[in-house]
Design a protein around this motif. Structure first.
Motif, PDB file in Angstrom:
ATOM      1  N   SER A 139      -1.646 -19.990   5.139  1.00  0.00           N
ATOM      2  CA  SER A 139      -0.506 -18.863   5.364  1.00  0.00           C
ATOM      3  C   SER A 139       0.967 -19.279   4.823  1.00  0.00           C
ATOM      4  O   SER A 139       1.745 -18.553   4.519  1.00  0.00           O
ATOM      5  CB  SER A 139      -0.548 -18.584   6.751  1.00  0.00           C
ATOM      6  OG  SER A 139      -0.283 -19.918   7.652  1.00  0.00           O
ATOM      7  N   ILE A 140       1.195 -20.761   4.766  1.00  0.00           N
ATOM      8  CA  ILE A 140       2.389 -21.235   4.528  1.00  0.00           C
ATOM      9  C   ILE A 140       2.318 -21.152   2.921  1.00  0.00           C
ATOM     10  O   ILE A 140       3.325 -20.252   2.328  1.00  0.00           O
ATOM     11  CB  ILE A 140       2.433 -22.890   4.582  1.00  0.00           C
ATOM     12  CG1 ILE A 140       2.679 -23.047   6.035  1.00  0.00           C
ATOM     13  CG2 ILE A 140       3.776 -23.145   4.198  1.00  0.00           C
ATOM     14  CD1 ILE A 140       2.535 -24.341   6.672  1.00  0.00           C
ATOM     15  N   GLN A 141       1.393 -21.207   1.986  1.00  0.00           N
ATOM     16  CA  GLN A 141       1.282 -20.954   0.813  1.00  0.00           C
ATOM     17  C   GLN A 141       1.632 -19.759   0.331  1.00  0.00           C
ATOM     18  O   GLN A 141       1.996 -19.142  -0.720  1.00  0.00           O
ATOM     19  CB  GLN A 141      -0.066 -21.480   0.078  1.00  0.00           C
ATOM     20  CG  GLN A 141       0.090 -21.418  -1.580  1.00  0.00           C
ATOM     21  CD  GLN A 141       1.057 -22.357  -2.121  1.00  0.00           C
ATOM     22  OE1 GLN A 141       1.535 -23.430  -1.693  1.00  0.00           O
ATOM     23  NE2 GLN A 141       1.899 -21.724  -2.908  1.00  0.00           N
ATOM     24  N   ARG A 142       0.792 -18.654   1.134  1.00  0.00           N
ATOM     25  CA  ARG A 142       1.161 -17.108   1.059  1.00  0.00           C
ATOM     26  C   ARG A 142       2.500 -16.868   1.106  1.00  0.00           C
ATOM     27  O   ARG A 142       3.142 -15.933   0.309  1.00  0.00           O
ATOM     28  CB  ARG A 142       0.197 -16.366   1.839  1.00  0.00           C
ATOM     29  CG  ARG A 142      -1.160 -16.446   1.409  1.00  0.00           C
ATOM     30  CD  ARG A 142      -2.136 -15.481   2.251  1.00  0.00           C
ATOM     31  NE  ARG A 142      -2.007 -15.478   3.872  1.00  0.00           N
ATOM     32  CZ  ARG A 142      -2.943 -16.005   4.414  1.00  0.00           C
ATOM     33  NH1 ARG A 142      -3.893 -16.695   3.628  1.00  0.00           N
ATOM     34  NH2 ARG A 142      -2.913 -16.416   5.616  1.00  0.00           N
ATOM     35  N   SER A 143       3.229 -17.193   1.930  1.00  0.00           N
ATOM     36  CA  SER A 143       4.750 -17.113   2.448  1.00  0.00           C
ATOM     37  C   SER A 143       5.318 -17.461   1.125  1.00  0.00           C
ATOM     38  O   SER A 143       6.357 -16.816   0.733  1.00  0.00           O
ATOM     39  CB  SER A 143       5.031 -17.544   3.767  1.00  0.00           C
ATOM     40  OG  SER A 143       4.450 -16.829   4.703  1.00  0.00           O
ATOM     41  N   GLU A 146       4.965 -15.233  -1.923  1.00  0.00           N
ATOM     42  CA  GLU A 146       5.763 -14.091  -1.605  1.00  0.00           C
ATOM     43  C   GLU A 146       6.994 -14.089  -1.789  1.00  0.00           C
ATOM     44  O   GLU A 146       7.882 -13.185  -1.506  1.00  0.00           O
ATOM     45  CB  GLU A 146       5.155 -13.253  -0.267  1.00  0.00           C
ATOM     46  CG  GLU A 146       3.667 -12.705  -0.425  1.00  0.00           C
ATOM     47  CD  GLU A 146       3.048 -12.671   0.961  1.00  0.00           C
ATOM     48  OE1 GLU A 146       3.815 -12.677   1.881  1.00  0.00           O
ATOM     49  OE2 GLU A 146       1.713 -12.321   1.148  1.00  0.00           O
ATOM     50  N   ASP A 148       8.589 -15.220   0.811  1.00  0.00           N
ATOM     51  CA  ASP A 148       9.195 -14.874   2.346  1.00  0.00           C
ATOM     52  C   ASP A 148       9.581 -16.131   2.971  1.00  0.00           C
ATOM     53  O   ASP A 148       8.734 -16.902   3.529  1.00  0.00           O
ATOM     54  CB  ASP A 148       7.997 -14.333   3.218  1.00  0.00           C
ATOM     55  CG  ASP A 148       8.307 -13.792   4.438  1.00  0.00           C
ATOM     56  OD1 ASP A 148       9.442 -14.025   4.923  1.00  0.00           O
ATOM     57  OD2 ASP A 148       7.260 -13.462   5.202  1.00  0.00           O
ATOM     58  N   ARG A 149      10.956 -16.739   2.935  1.00  0.00           N
ATOM     59  CA  ARG A 149      11.183 -17.771   3.224  1.00  0.00           C
ATOM     60  C   ARG A 149      11.126 -18.084   4.896  1.00  0.00           C
ATOM     61  O   ARG A 149      11.041 -18.748   5.468  1.00  0.00           O
ATOM     62  CB  ARG A 149      12.706 -18.190   2.869  1.00  0.00           C
ATOM     63  CG  ARG A 149      12.829 -18.512   1.370  1.00  0.00           C
ATOM     64  CD  ARG A 149      12.178 -19.518   1.134  1.00  0.00           C
ATOM     65  NE  ARG A 149      13.230 -20.857   1.095  1.00  0.00           N
ATOM     66  CZ  ARG A 149      12.715 -22.074   0.998  1.00  0.00           C
ATOM     67  NH1 ARG A 149      11.604 -22.315   1.209  1.00  0.00           N
ATOM     68  NH2 ARG A 149      13.658 -22.889   1.095  1.00  0.00           N
ATOM     69  N   GLY A 151       9.255 -16.311   7.053  1.00  0.00           N
ATOM     70  CA  GLY A 151       7.742 -16.349   7.309  1.00  0.00           C
ATOM     71  C   GLY A 151       7.394 -17.533   6.969  1.00  0.00           C
ATOM     72  O   GLY A 151       6.381 -18.159   7.816  1.00  0.00           O
ATOM     73  N   GLU A 152       7.838 -18.190   6.002  1.00  0.00           N
ATOM     74  CA  GLU A 152       7.274 -19.709   5.759  1.00  0.00           C
ATOM     75  C   GLU A 152       7.901 -20.558   6.824  1.00  0.00           C
ATOM     76  O   GLU A 152       7.002 -21.477   7.398  1.00  0.00           O
ATOM     77  CB  GLU A 152       7.993 -20.250   4.237  1.00  0.00           C
ATOM     78  CG  GLU A 152       7.660 -21.487   3.872  1.00  0.00           C
ATOM     79  CD  GLU A 152       8.430 -21.882   2.700  1.00  0.00           C
ATOM     80  OE1 GLU A 152       8.405 -23.311   2.705  1.00  0.00           O
ATOM     81  OE2 GLU A 152       8.921 -21.279   1.779  1.00  0.00           O
ATOM     82  N   ARG A 155       5.569 -20.193  10.032  1.00  0.00           N
ATOM     83  CA  ARG A 155       4.428 -20.798   9.670  1.00  0.00           C
ATOM     84  C   ARG A 155       4.436 -22.289   9.709  1.00  0.00           C
ATOM     85  O   ARG A 155       3.400 -22.968  10.148  1.00  0.00           O
ATOM     86  CB  ARG A 155       3.636 -20.016   8.516  1.00  0.00           C
ATOM     87  CG  ARG A 155       3.271 -18.619   8.600  1.00  0.00           C
ATOM     88  CD  ARG A 155       2.903 -17.754   7.540  1.00  0.00           C
ATOM     89  NE  ARG A 155       2.605 -16.453   7.806  1.00  0.00           N
ATOM     90  CZ  ARG A 155       3.541 -15.665   8.200  1.00  0.00           C
ATOM     91  NH1 ARG A 155       4.736 -15.778   8.236  1.00  0.00           N
ATOM     92  NH2 ARG A 155       3.049 -14.298   8.408  1.00  0.00           N
ATOM     93  N   ARG A 156       5.506 -22.973   9.226  1.00  0.00           N
ATOM     94  CA  ARG A 156       5.497 -24.289   9.247  1.00  0.00           C
ATOM     95  C   ARG A 156       5.765 -24.686  10.417  1.00  0.00           C
ATOM     96  O   ARG A 156       5.496 -25.928  10.849  1.00  0.00           O
ATOM     97  CB  ARG A 156       6.561 -24.556   8.277  1.00  0.00           C
ATOM     98  CG  ARG A 156       6.406 -24.507   6.748  1.00  0.00           C
ATOM     99  CD  ARG A 156       7.443 -25.231   5.927  1.00  0.00           C
ATOM    100  NE  ARG A 156       7.159 -25.201   4.484  1.00  0.00           N
ATOM    101  CZ  ARG A 156       6.395 -25.752   3.674  1.00  0.00           C
ATOM    102  NH1 ARG A 156       5.861 -26.772   4.382  1.00  0.00           N
ATOM    103  NH2 ARG A 156       6.354 -25.561   2.583  1.00  0.00           N
TER     104      ARG A 156
END
Length: 207
Positions: A139-143, A146, A148-149, A151-152, A155-156
């Protein structure tokens, strides 16, 4: 640390901490409606402040929340467990060992609570967790993909909580406490970079 609080009492104590007043003003009203909402939001705030390096403020959040006992409600326990891990990380030196033992006992007790079949399932899930099998980096890689900082960062922060829990509980042969600690530090650095770029109040739980 032996004092027990109800969720309402614990939340009320956190809300009264003067050092948190400026942060409280920026929390969305929609996320502060019920005690359960407040629990989740305040627990997330504590972790964000921990990642930011504000350990004393994070401790002021974690200590009351960690005094709420597990009552079988896993919707609540997720956030209370996070608070227990945070307590162990942020307690002042003279309280640190007691805080560590309190957190470990609370987490392990929750795993052992319930009917025999349920406990066996929980033990299996717990073992997989300590082996790092349930850590989510996709999910981090997806953010990242995209752009999406915010969102990143969120998730981190989730990954950070889980890594710190693994470290607290001593890890496993498959995923050592030392490895968890190193990975946790990498997440903290990444979150701080995003916070410096976007500003604190653009990150969860503020946004």
């Amino acid at each position: 640390m032996d004092e027990k609080l109800t969720l309402k009492q614990a939340v009320a104590q956190v809300m009264e901490v003067q050092a948190l007043t400026d942060y409280m003003k920026h929390l969305p009203a929609r996320d502060m409606r019920s005690d359960k909402d407040k629990l989740q939001t305040l627990s997330e705030l504590g972790w964000l402040l921990y990642a930011k390096g504000e350990h004393d403020a994070a401790f002021q959040i974690a200590k009351p929340l960690a005094q709420v006992a597990f009552d079988g409600n896993y919707n609540r326990w997720t956030w209370l467990e996070h608070a227990n891990v945070l307590l162990a990380l942020t307690a002042p030196e003279e309280e640190k060992e007691a805080a560590r033992q309190h957190a470990i006992h609370a987490i392990e007790q929750a795993v052992r609570t319930g009917d025999k079949d349920i406990v066996e399932v929980k033990k299996d899930v717990h073992k997989r967790f300590l082996n790092g099998d349930t850590l989510d980096t996709d999910s981090i890689q997806r953010s990242i993909d995209e752009g999406d900082r915010a969102g990143e960062a969120a998730r981190r922060l989730i990954l950070l909580k889980n890594l710190c829990k693994i470290e607290l509980l001593g890890g496993s042969k498959a995923y050592s406490a030392e490895r968890a600690a190193q990975e946790a530090e990498a997440q903290i650095q990444a979150i701080r970079e995003i916070e410096a770029e976007l500003g604190l109040f653009k990150l969860s739980p503020f946004a």
